[in-house]
Scaffold this active site. Structure first.
Site, PDB file in Angstrom:
ATOM      1  N   ASP A   8       0.864  -1.195   0.000  1.00  0.00           N
ATOM      2  CA  ASP A   8       0.000   0.000   0.000  1.00  0.00           C
ATOM      3  C   ASP A   8       0.896   1.238   0.000  1.00  0.00           C
ATOM      4  O   ASP A   8       2.077   1.166   0.347  1.00  0.00           O
ATOM      5  CB  ASP A   8      -0.908   0.018   1.233  1.00  0.00           C
ATOM      6  CG  ASP A   8      -1.849   1.233   1.222  1.00  0.00           C
ATOM      7  OD1 ASP A   8      -2.452   1.514   0.171  1.00  0.00           O
ATOM      8  OD2 ASP A   8      -1.960   1.922   2.256  1.00  0.00           O
ATOM      9  N   SER A   9       0.296   2.370  -0.374  1.00  0.00           N
ATOM     10  CA  SER A   9       1.031   3.627  -0.326  1.00  0.00           C
ATOM     11  C   SER A   9       1.441   3.972   1.108  1.00  0.00           C
ATOM     12  O   SER A   9       2.371   4.748   1.308  1.00  0.00           O
ATOM     13  CB  SER A   9       0.153   4.754  -0.888  1.00  0.00           C
ATOM     14  OG  SER A   9      -1.013   4.871  -0.104  1.00  0.00           O
ATOM     15  N   TYR A  40      -0.812   8.619  -2.593  1.00  0.00           N
ATOM     16  CA  TYR A  40      -0.747   8.388  -4.032  1.00  0.00           C
ATOM     17  C   TYR A  40      -1.976   8.986  -4.750  1.00  0.00           C
ATOM     18  O   TYR A  40      -1.950   9.196  -5.958  1.00  0.00           O
ATOM     19  CB  TYR A  40      -0.761   6.884  -4.331  1.00  0.00           C
ATOM     20  CG  TYR A  40       0.552   6.148  -4.173  1.00  0.00           C
ATOM     21  CD1 TYR A  40       1.648   6.692  -3.514  1.00  0.00           C
ATOM     22  CD2 TYR A  40       0.679   4.859  -4.700  1.00  0.00           C
ATOM     23  CE1 TYR A  40       2.834   5.977  -3.384  1.00  0.00           C
ATOM     24  CE2 TYR A  40       1.854   4.142  -4.582  1.00  0.00           C
ATOM     25  CZ  TYR A  40       2.933   4.698  -3.919  1.00  0.00           C
ATOM     26  OH  TYR A  40       4.096   3.977  -3.803  1.00  0.00           O
ATOM     27  N   GLY A  41      -3.045   9.170  -3.974  1.00  0.00           N
ATOM     28  CA  GLY A  41      -4.364   9.479  -4.555  1.00  0.00           C
ATOM     29  C   GLY A  41      -4.432  10.692  -5.468  1.00  0.00           C
ATOM     30  O   GLY A  41      -5.265  10.741  -6.367  1.00  0.00           O
ATOM     31  N   CYS A  71      -4.231  -1.483  -2.210  1.00  0.00           N
ATOM     32  CA  CYS A  71      -4.378  -0.045  -2.418  1.00  0.00           C
ATOM     33  C   CYS A  71      -5.249   0.131  -3.654  1.00  0.00           C
ATOM     34  O   CYS A  71      -4.908  -0.389  -4.733  1.00  0.00           O
ATOM     35  CB  CYS A  71      -2.994   0.564  -2.646  1.00  0.00           C
ATOM     36  SG  CYS A  71      -3.018   2.304  -3.101  1.00  0.00           S
ATOM     37  N   ASN A  72      -6.359   0.816  -3.485  1.00  0.00           N
ATOM     38  CA  ASN A  72      -7.269   0.996  -4.628  1.00  0.00           C
ATOM     39  C   ASN A  72      -6.648   1.858  -5.708  1.00  0.00           C
ATOM     40  O   ASN A  72      -6.862   1.626  -6.892  1.00  0.00           O
ATOM     41  CB  ASN A  72      -8.575   1.622  -4.156  1.00  0.00           C
ATOM     42  CG  ASN A  72      -9.436   0.641  -3.418  1.00  0.00           C
ATOM     43  OD1 ASN A  72     -10.215  -0.084  -4.018  1.00  0.00           O
ATOM     44  ND2 ASN A  72      -9.284   0.571  -2.106  1.00  0.00           N
ATOM     45  N   THR A  73      -5.899   2.870  -5.287  1.00  0.00           N
ATOM     46  CA  THR A  73      -5.311   3.789  -6.266  1.00  0.00           C
ATOM     47  C   THR A  73      -4.329   3.042  -7.162  1.00  0.00           C
ATOM     48  O   THR A  73      -4.371   3.167  -8.389  1.00  0.00           O
ATOM     49  CB  THR A  73      -4.622   4.963  -5.537  1.00  0.00           C
ATOM     50  OG1 THR A  73      -5.538   5.482  -4.564  1.00  0.00           O
ATOM     51  CG2 THR A  73      -4.231   6.060  -6.492  1.00  0.00           C
ATOM     52  N   GLU A 156      -3.118   9.717   7.293  1.00  0.00           N
ATOM     53  CA  GLU A 156      -1.663   9.468   7.406  1.00  0.00           C
ATOM     54  C   GLU A 156      -1.051  10.365   8.484  1.00  0.00           C
ATOM     55  O   GLU A 156      -0.083  10.000   9.128  1.00  0.00           O
ATOM     56  CB  GLU A 156      -0.964   9.713   6.055  1.00  0.00           C
ATOM     57  CG  GLU A 156      -1.202   8.621   5.011  1.00  0.00           C
ATOM     58  CD  GLU A 156      -0.314   7.378   5.182  1.00  0.00           C
ATOM     59  OE1 GLU A 156       0.891   7.513   5.434  1.00  0.00           O
ATOM     60  OE2 GLU A 156      -0.861   6.258   5.070  1.00  0.00           O
ATOM     61  N   CYS A 190     -11.179   2.797  -0.506  1.00  0.00           N
ATOM     62  CA  CYS A 190      -9.799   3.181  -0.233  1.00  0.00           C
ATOM     63  C   CYS A 190      -9.440   2.444   1.049  1.00  0.00           C
ATOM     64  O   CYS A 190     -10.216   2.467   2.018  1.00  0.00           O
ATOM     65  CB  CYS A 190      -9.693   4.687  -0.033  1.00  0.00           C
ATOM     66  SG  CYS A 190      -8.074   5.195   0.589  1.00  0.00           S
ATOM     67  N   THR A 191      -8.289   1.793   1.037  1.00  0.00           N
ATOM     68  CA  THR A 191      -7.976   0.917   2.167  1.00  0.00           C
ATOM     69  C   THR A 191      -7.634   1.686   3.446  1.00  0.00           C
ATOM     70  O   THR A 191      -7.511   1.082   4.506  1.00  0.00           O
ATOM     71  CB  THR A 191      -6.836  -0.055   1.793  1.00  0.00           C
ATOM     72  OG1 THR A 191      -5.689   0.715   1.376  1.00  0.00           O
ATOM     73  CG2 THR A 191      -7.252  -0.971   0.665  1.00  0.00           C
ATOM     74  N   HIS A 192      -7.504   2.995   3.345  1.00  0.00           N
ATOM     75  CA  HIS A 192      -7.302   3.796   4.554  1.00  0.00           C
ATOM     76  C   HIS A 192      -8.628   4.044   5.305  1.00  0.00           C
ATOM     77  O   HIS A 192      -8.613   4.357   6.488  1.00  0.00           O
ATOM     78  CB  HIS A 192      -6.741   5.180   4.201  1.00  0.00           C
ATOM     79  CG  HIS A 192      -5.265   5.200   3.942  1.00  0.00           C
ATOM     80  ND1 HIS A 192      -4.698   4.625   2.839  1.00  0.00           N
ATOM     81  CD2 HIS A 192      -4.246   5.753   4.646  1.00  0.00           C
ATOM     82  CE1 HIS A 192      -3.386   4.829   2.867  1.00  0.00           C
ATOM     83  NE2 HIS A 192      -3.089   5.504   3.956  1.00  0.00           N
TER      84      HIS A 192
HETATM   85  N1  DGL Z   1      -4.897   3.134   0.552  1.00  0.00           N
HETATM   86  C1  DGL Z   1      -4.833   3.792  -0.738  1.00  0.00           C
HETATM   87  C2  DGL Z   1      -6.079   3.472  -1.557  1.00  0.00           C
HETATM   88  O1  DGL Z   1      -6.710   2.500  -1.290  1.00  0.00           O
HETATM   89  C3  DGL Z   1      -4.607   5.242  -0.490  1.00  0.00           C
HETATM   90  C4  DGL Z   1      -4.138   5.952  -1.668  1.00  0.00           C
HETATM   91  C5  DGL Z   1      -3.348   7.182  -1.348  1.00  0.00           C
HETATM   92  O2  DGL Z   1      -2.219   7.021  -0.924  1.00  0.00           O
HETATM   93  O3  DGL Z   1      -3.863   8.271  -1.598  1.00  0.00           O
HETATM   94  O4  DGL Z   1      -6.438   4.124  -2.470  1.00  0.00           O
END
Ligand code: DGL
Length: 273
Positions: A8-9, A40-41, A71-73, A156, A190-192
């Site tokens: 993940d990011s 990353y988004g 990570c979805n992104t 974050e 989004c996994t966050h």
């Molecule tokens: N956990 C990432 C996701 O699922 C976060 C992306 C990010 O870093 O913005 O999209």
């Protein structure tokens, strides 16, 4: 043979790892959070692809045969190119999987009204991946998206519990609900976002279900390993978890347990070498 790589990011993938580990405790896992370069988004397609590929190569170099982009992104912007263009050169016997497919396959089971709301990063929303993929599996469903560009930075930086943080989150949830009053299912794409689930539930009407991906993805991986015994045989099974971060180890260890639910001891690594 090697551990299953989870990327993940930053911290978000830990929410997915936690559910994967609960479902499949016998495997070894190697988690990599690119915290130094998160979020990353809001980054371009090319940058997300480049960063994700670096992370995947690192996990391969450390022995992983199977890598999950938690990570979805990254799943939305980099997975397909990595699978189609890079994997055949790097090692055609290794695999990289994402979180989008298992989620979009079953999300329509949760809705009665066929109106699904998506809360995600700007990158995931702009990629239209959820609209396209849900359209394939459940064409009867209408997908309504809301980009939440501030949420990952808030999470974050551990500011999502503050009054100001909550105001931003509430504003985006209201904007999604206002888009269509028939939405009865909201996917945290989004996994966050699972760390915000309870708060989001408090903002929506009782009949609206708020769905996080962890258990869905964990079931998807269990199913994948059952259907691909040759890959299952390459995944080591000693029940260990190892954590890598591109940020400071101390910082990661301080925050990670909020997402993983257990004390975490990580190691610092550099990706851009
Ligand atoms: N956990 C990432 C996701 O699922 C976060 C992306 C990010 O870093 O913005 O999209």
């Amino acid at each position: 043979m090697g551990p299953i790589g989870i990327f993940d990011s930053g911290y978000g993938g830990l929410t997915i790892l936690s559910d994967i580990r609960e479902r499949l405790p016998q495997y070894d896992y190697l988690y990599l959070g690119d915290n130094a370069r998160a979020p990353y988004g809001t980054r371009s397609f090319d940058v997300v692809y480049e960063f994700t590929l670096e992370a995947v190569k690192e996990l391969f170099d450390r022995g992983c045969e199977l890598v999950i982009l938690a990570c979805n992104t990254s799943s939305a912007k980099a997975l397909r190119t990595i699978q189609q263009k890079d994997l055949p050169h790097i090692d055609p016997d290794k695999r990289v999987l994402g979180v989008l497919r298992p989620t979009t396959e079953i999300i329509s089971q949760f809705t009665k009204s066929n109106h699904i709301g998506i809360l995600a990063t700007e990158g995931t929303v702009n990629s239209q991946s959820y609209v396209i993929e849900i359209g394939k599996f459940a064409p009867q469903c209408e997908v309504h998206q809301q980009a939440c560009p501030l949420w990952v930075p808030l999470i974050e930086n551990n500011e999502h519990h503050t009054h100001a943080g909550r105001e931003f989150i509430s504003k985006d949830v209201q904007a999604l609900l206002e888009e269509c009053d028939q939405i009865d299912t909201i996917l945290l794409a989004c996994t966050h976002y699972p760390v915000l689930k309870e708060y989001i539930e408090s903002l929506v009407p009782d009949h609206v279900k708020v769905i996080s991906q962890g258990k869905i993805v964990a079931n998807g991986i269990a199913d994948y390993l059952r259907r691909h015994p040759w890959m299952d045989a390459k995944c080591t099974k000693n029940g260990t978890v190892t954590f890598l971060t591109t940020e400071s180890k101390e910082e990661f260890d301080r925050n990670a347990s909020d997402y993983f639910g257990e004390k975490v001891e990580s190691m610092h690594i550099s990706l851009n070498h």
